[in-house]
Structures are given as C-alpha cells and as structure tokens.
Design a protein around this motif. Sequence first.
Motif, PDB file in Angstrom:
ATOM      1  N   ARG A   5       0.814  -1.216   0.000  1.00  0.00           N
ATOM      2  CA  ARG A   5       0.000   0.000   0.000  1.00  0.00           C
ATOM      3  C   ARG A   5       0.849   1.267   0.000  1.00  0.00           C
ATOM      4  O   ARG A   5       0.393   2.323  -0.461  1.00  0.00           O
ATOM      5  N   THR A   6       2.052   1.158   0.524  1.00  0.00           N
ATOM      6  CA  THR A   6       2.922   2.334   0.593  1.00  0.00           C
ATOM      7  C   THR A   6       4.158   2.182  -0.305  1.00  0.00           C
ATOM      8  O   THR A   6       5.102   2.949  -0.189  1.00  0.00           O
ATOM      9  N   ILE A 226      -4.634   4.104  -5.556  1.00  0.00           N
ATOM     10  CA  ILE A 226      -4.409   2.765  -4.997  1.00  0.00           C
ATOM     11  C   ILE A 226      -3.502   1.909  -5.887  1.00  0.00           C
ATOM     12  O   ILE A 226      -3.375   0.702  -5.664  1.00  0.00           O
ATOM     13  N   ALA A 229       0.000  -0.817  -4.897  1.00  0.00           N
ATOM     14  CA  ALA A 229      -0.009  -2.265  -4.655  1.00  0.00           C
ATOM     15  C   ALA A 229       0.022  -3.046  -5.955  1.00  0.00           C
ATOM     16  O   ALA A 229       0.655  -4.109  -6.043  1.00  0.00           O
ATOM     17  N   ASN A 247      -4.306  -6.639   0.047  1.00  0.00           N
ATOM     18  CA  ASN A 247      -5.209  -5.496   0.052  1.00  0.00           C
ATOM     19  C   ASN A 247      -4.494  -4.259  -0.492  1.00  0.00           C
ATOM     20  O   ASN A 247      -3.363  -3.958  -0.109  1.00  0.00           O
ATOM     21  N   ALA A 248      -5.162  -3.566  -1.399  1.00  0.00           N
ATOM     22  CA  ALA A 248      -4.592  -2.351  -1.983  1.00  0.00           C
ATOM     23  C   ALA A 248      -4.793  -1.139  -1.090  1.00  0.00           C
ATOM     24  O   ALA A 248      -4.158  -0.097  -1.312  1.00  0.00           O
ATOM     25  N   GLN A 249      -5.677  -1.277  -0.092  1.00  0.00           N
ATOM     26  CA  GLN A 249      -5.902  -0.166   0.853  1.00  0.00           C
ATOM     27  C   GLN A 249      -5.716  -0.670   2.282  1.00  0.00           C
ATOM     28  O   GLN A 249      -5.992  -1.802   2.593  1.00  0.00           O
TER      29      GLN A 249
END
Length: 249
Positions: A5-6, A226, A229, A247-249
């Motif tokens: 995600r980051t 997003i 990822a 998970n992308a978020q």
Amino acid sequence: MTDPRTYQPSKDALKDRVILITGASDGIGKAVAIAAASHGAQVVLHGRSVRKLEAVYDEIVNAGAPRPSILPLDFEKAGPEEYEKLVAALEQEFGRLDGLLHNASMLGERAPIEHHDVAKWMRTMHVNVNAPFILTRTCLPLLKKSADPVILFTSSGVVSSPRPFWGSYLVSKWASDGLMSMLAQELEKQPAMRVNSINPGAVKTNMRLQAYPAEDRSKLREAHTIVAAYLYLLGPDSRGVHGQTINAQ
C-alpha cells in the motif's frame, strides 16, 4: 515484505515488462495501465470499447510513456478462437508476456437467490471466472517465456465478509480466489512464476456506483491513489510473494 500500500516504485520499476491488463478502458484498469506505462511497462490494453481504449492509449502516449498496444475482446461473446488470436498477436509482437492482470469483471444482479435471473447469473460467472481461466490457460505458454512472470487476479471484500443479496458477484469472487490459490499451488515448482490476488477495496468506480447508488462518493478513494499495490505485485520487487491475497488499501 514491503507494504504494497505504501510501495514507492522507482521510475523504471517496470521497464520493458510486457503487461496485459484486462478492463483497461476505465476505472482501476485504466489507472493501473497509465501508472504501469509511466514506470516503463509495455502495456497491452484490453477492453470491449475501442474508442475508450484509444482514449487511454492517447493519454499514455501524450505522457511520454512507451506506446501501448490495444487488444479489444468481448469476454461475454468470445470463443476459443478469439483467445487464441489474442495470444498469437501477443506472441508475434512481443514473444513473451511478463504480467497478466485480471481486472475486468461485472457486478451482475444484486438480488435474493430465489429471484435471481438465471441468464444474468451465468453471464456474470462467465466474465468473472470462465474468462480469466481461459485467458490464463491460453497465456501460460507466453508467461513461461518470461524470466519473471506474474499473474494477478482481482478479489473483493465480499470474499472475506460474505453478505446476502450479492448473488453471482460474490460467488464469482470466491471462485476467482479459489482459481488463484489452485493455480499458485500448481506452479509452485516454477519459482519464477508468481500468482496472487489483489483486493482493491472501496474505490470510486462505475461498478461501485452500481453496487452502492446511495453512497457518499466523496469519501471513496480515486482509482489512481491505490495503484501502488498493483505496481508492486506486477513488478520484480515482489519476488517471493506467491499465492496471497493482498489489500490495496
């Protein structure tokens, strides 16, 4: 493992990688295609509408990214010959495939099982499950020609939190995750191959609007926010990540 995600990709993180993205004419697929191209990928844009795909093509070219390719195909209507032609075109132009993102899907009908339209159920299952299976099967020989191949399926929050009235969409996403897991295990002896699923979460897309028409869309993430990822899982920095749902978020 890097937090997808980051993740902050380098400018050339996807340089020279050939990546096929289904459903690239709008929403998340479009955002990922533009982002992947901006990091050096040779993107292959799939969708039903040539006009929409050409608009994405123009946006990528105008940004100075590698010139993408366009491969229109209607998953609802396509037969084996159309898939074979698609793969033949890829082989002729590139000789290999480094990444395959199964992003295209349809919501179908949100209704109780006892009232669900059978034809709509079958169409949704075909687009969301059968089409990714067929495309994966036909693309595997090209993916095996890559030194670092990736197959990425699209999951959903309804898989981990099942709920009523989601009909064929919920079932199709369970099936998609099952297909990913099975394929990942089948390819374990090919260490270069990575197979994963990604759950984009709540994003401001047309499909989300269909599912939640009364939702406050100002609180939703835009698709382009997003993509980190996706870039992580489609690129070499995610080597060793296999058989997982991210998970992308």
